[in-house]
Motif scaffolding. Structure first.
Motif, PDB file in Angstrom:
ATOM      1  N   GLY A   1      -2.054  -2.030  24.906  1.00 41.34           N
ATOM      2  CA  GLY A   1      -1.742  -0.710  25.446  1.00 41.34           C
ATOM      3  C   GLY A   1      -2.800   0.337  25.163  1.00 41.34           C
ATOM      4  O   GLY A   1      -2.497   1.529  25.144  1.00 41.34           O
ATOM      5  N   LEU A   2      -4.040  -0.101  24.962  1.00 42.15           N
ATOM      6  CA  LEU A   2      -5.119   0.835  24.671  1.00 42.15           C
ATOM      7  C   LEU A   2      -6.015   1.040  25.888  1.00 42.15           C
ATOM      8  O   LEU A   2      -6.236   0.111  26.665  1.00 42.15           O
ATOM      9  CB  LEU A   2      -5.990   0.312  23.519  1.00 42.15           C
ATOM     10  CG  LEU A   2      -5.330   0.162  22.154  1.00 42.15           C
ATOM     11  CD1 LEU A   2      -6.308  -0.462  21.170  1.00 42.15           C
ATOM     12  CD2 LEU A   2      -4.838   1.502  21.649  1.00 42.15           C
ATOM     13  N   THR A   3      -6.535   2.231  26.012  1.00 44.59           N
ATOM     14  CA  THR A   3      -7.551   2.500  27.019  1.00 44.59           C
ATOM     15  C   THR A   3      -8.912   2.140  26.418  1.00 44.59           C
ATOM     16  O   THR A   3      -9.048   1.994  25.197  1.00 44.59           O
ATOM     17  CB  THR A   3      -7.570   3.990  27.403  1.00 44.59           C
ATOM     18  OG1 THR A   3      -7.924   4.752  26.237  1.00 44.59           O
ATOM     19  CG2 THR A   3      -6.227   4.448  27.955  1.00 44.59           C
ATOM     20  N   GLN A   4      -9.914   2.035  27.276  1.00 46.70           N
ATOM     21  CA  GLN A   4     -11.274   1.822  26.776  1.00 46.70           C
ATOM     22  C   GLN A   4     -11.673   2.971  25.854  1.00 46.70           C
ATOM     23  O   GLN A   4     -12.294   2.747  24.811  1.00 46.70           O
ATOM     24  CB  GLN A   4     -12.268   1.735  27.936  1.00 46.70           C
ATOM     25  CG  GLN A   4     -12.214   0.455  28.707  1.00 46.70           C
ATOM     26  CD  GLN A   4     -13.271   0.402  29.797  1.00 46.70           C
ATOM     27  OE1 GLN A   4     -13.878   1.412  30.160  1.00 46.70           O
ATOM     28  NE2 GLN A   4     -13.488  -0.793  30.341  1.00 46.70           N
ATOM     29  N   GLU A   5     -11.303   4.165  26.246  1.00 51.58           N
ATOM     30  CA  GLU A   5     -11.659   5.342  25.458  1.00 51.58           C
ATOM     31  C   GLU A   5     -11.037   5.292  24.060  1.00 51.58           C
ATOM     32  O   GLU A   5     -11.704   5.583  23.061  1.00 51.58           O
ATOM     33  CB  GLU A   5     -11.221   6.611  26.187  1.00 51.58           C
ATOM     34  CG  GLU A   5     -11.691   7.876  25.522  1.00 51.58           C
ATOM     35  CD  GLU A   5     -11.351   9.125  26.343  1.00 51.58           C
ATOM     36  OE1 GLU A   5     -11.801  10.196  25.926  1.00 51.58           O
ATOM     37  OE2 GLU A   5     -10.662   9.017  27.371  1.00 51.58           O
ATOM     38  N   LYS A   6      -9.778   4.896  23.974  1.00 52.07           N
ATOM     39  CA  LYS A   6      -9.102   4.833  22.673  1.00 52.07           C
ATOM     40  C   LYS A   6      -9.719   3.742  21.798  1.00 52.07           C
ATOM     41  O   LYS A   6      -9.964   3.961  20.610  1.00 52.07           O
ATOM     42  CB  LYS A   6      -7.602   4.589  22.871  1.00 52.07           C
ATOM     43  CG  LYS A   6      -6.826   4.536  21.583  1.00 52.07           C
ATOM     44  CD  LYS A   6      -6.893   5.854  20.822  1.00 52.07           C
ATOM     45  CE  LYS A   6      -6.059   5.778  19.566  1.00 52.07           C
ATOM     46  NZ  LYS A   6      -6.232   6.949  18.715  1.00 52.07           N
ATOM     47  N   LEU A   7      -9.977   2.573  22.380  1.00 52.41           N
ATOM     48  CA  LEU A   7     -10.613   1.500  21.604  1.00 52.41           C
ATOM     49  C   LEU A   7     -11.978   1.956  21.109  1.00 52.41           C
ATOM     50  O   LEU A   7     -12.327   1.743  19.941  1.00 52.41           O
ATOM     51  CB  LEU A   7     -10.734   0.228  22.442  1.00 52.41           C
ATOM     52  CG  LEU A   7     -11.450  -0.950  21.778  1.00 52.41           C
ATOM     53  CD1 LEU A   7     -10.757  -1.377  20.487  1.00 52.41           C
ATOM     54  CD2 LEU A   7     -11.537  -2.132  22.753  1.00 52.41           C
ATOM     55  N   ALA A   8     -12.737   2.591  21.974  1.00 57.76           N
ATOM     56  CA  ALA A   8     -14.063   3.085  21.589  1.00 57.76           C
ATOM     57  C   ALA A   8     -13.964   4.073  20.430  1.00 57.76           C
ATOM     58  O   ALA A   8     -14.731   3.995  19.458  1.00 57.76           O
ATOM     59  CB  ALA A   8     -14.750   3.737  22.788  1.00 57.76           C
ATOM     60  N   ASP A   9     -12.993   4.963  20.522  1.00 60.82           N
ATOM     61  CA  ASP A   9     -12.799   5.967  19.475  1.00 60.82           C
ATOM     62  C   ASP A   9     -12.470   5.308  18.140  1.00 60.82           C
ATOM     63  O   ASP A   9     -13.035   5.667  17.105  1.00 60.82           O
ATOM     64  CB  ASP A   9     -11.689   6.932  19.903  1.00 60.82           C
ATOM     65  CG  ASP A   9     -11.513   8.075  18.929  1.00 60.82           C
ATOM     66  OD1 ASP A   9     -12.524   8.730  18.596  1.00 60.82           O
ATOM     67  OD2 ASP A   9     -10.367   8.311  18.490  1.00 60.82           O
ATOM     68  N   VAL A  10     -11.588   4.324  18.175  1.00 59.68           N
ATOM     69  CA  VAL A  10     -11.152   3.660  16.937  1.00 59.68           C
ATOM     70  C   VAL A  10     -12.299   2.896  16.273  1.00 59.68           C
ATOM     71  O   VAL A  10     -12.416   2.893  15.047  1.00 59.68           O
ATOM     72  CB  VAL A  10      -9.954   2.723  17.205  1.00 59.68           C
ATOM     73  CG1 VAL A  10      -9.626   1.886  15.991  1.00 59.68           C
ATOM     74  CG2 VAL A  10      -8.736   3.532  17.637  1.00 59.68           C
ATOM     75  N   ILE A  11     -13.158   2.255  17.079  1.00 58.08           N
ATOM     76  CA  ILE A  11     -14.244   1.486  16.462  1.00 58.08           C
ATOM     77  C   ILE A  11     -15.543   2.279  16.334  1.00 58.08           C
ATOM     78  O   ILE A  11     -16.532   1.775  15.809  1.00 58.08           O
ATOM     79  CB  ILE A  11     -14.497   0.137  17.187  1.00 58.08           C
ATOM     80  CG1 ILE A  11     -15.029   0.343  18.599  1.00 58.08           C
ATOM     81  CG2 ILE A  11     -13.259  -0.722  17.174  1.00 58.08           C
ATOM     82  CD1 ILE A  11     -15.509  -0.940  19.244  1.00 58.08           C
ATOM     83  N   GLY A  12     -15.533   3.528  16.815  1.00 53.70           N
ATOM     84  CA  GLY A  12     -16.677   4.407  16.601  1.00 53.70           C
ATOM     85  C   GLY A  12     -17.853   4.208  17.538  1.00 53.70           C
ATOM     86  O   GLY A  12     -19.005   4.296  17.118  1.00 53.70           O
ATOM     87  N   VAL A  13     -17.548   3.932  18.814  1.00 55.60           N
ATOM     88  CA  VAL A  13     -18.613   3.806  19.816  1.00 55.60           C
ATOM     89  C   VAL A  13     -18.243   4.659  21.023  1.00 55.60           C
ATOM     90  O   VAL A  13     -17.139   5.181  21.113  1.00 55.60           O
ATOM     91  CB  VAL A  13     -18.837   2.329  20.253  1.00 55.60           C
ATOM     92  CG1 VAL A  13     -19.264   1.475  19.074  1.00 55.60           C
ATOM     93  CG2 VAL A  13     -17.600   1.761  20.932  1.00 55.60           C
TER      94      VAL A  13
END
Length: 118
Positions: A25-37
């Protein structure tokens, strides 16, 4: 690994990451934010334009709560990896359903082998 195999692996790995991300249920933006990219980095990974470093792949697998091996195995064209992926899927089925799938796979394999001999 040939260049063509590497490109195919990158596309398949990207697809596996995208599928796992969506399932979480994650967006690309949320995944990017969580892993710092940047979001574009996730987009490039999911499109198979780039391959992640091992440390980044481990971080993605942790965030998506999937085994890193499942992302890699589902992306591999190696028969042993594909077989292991199928084993894990079969383990989720009841005994009766596993028996049905096995019979079906054996029939399909026999038909394909016969076609290739002709």
């Amino acid at each position: 690994m040939t260049e063509q195999n590497e490109k195919e692996f990158a596309r398949n790995l990207g697809r596996a990451i995208a599928d796992a991300r969506r399932a979480k249920g994650l967006t690309q933006e949320k995944l990017a934010d969580v892993i710092g990219v940047e979001q574009e980095s996730i987009s490039r990974l999911e499109r198979g334009v780039t391959l992640p470093s091992l440390s980044r792949l481990m971080r993605i697998a942790d965030v998506l709560a999937v085994p890193i091996t499942s992302l890699i195995r589902s992306s591999s064209g190696r028969p042993v990896d594909q077989a292991q992926d199928l084993v894990e899927k079969l383990n989720e089925l009841s005994g009766e359903d596993r028996a049905w799938v096995r019979r079906w796979v054996e029939e399909i394999c026999a038909k394909l082998a016969l076609q290739h001999r002709q």
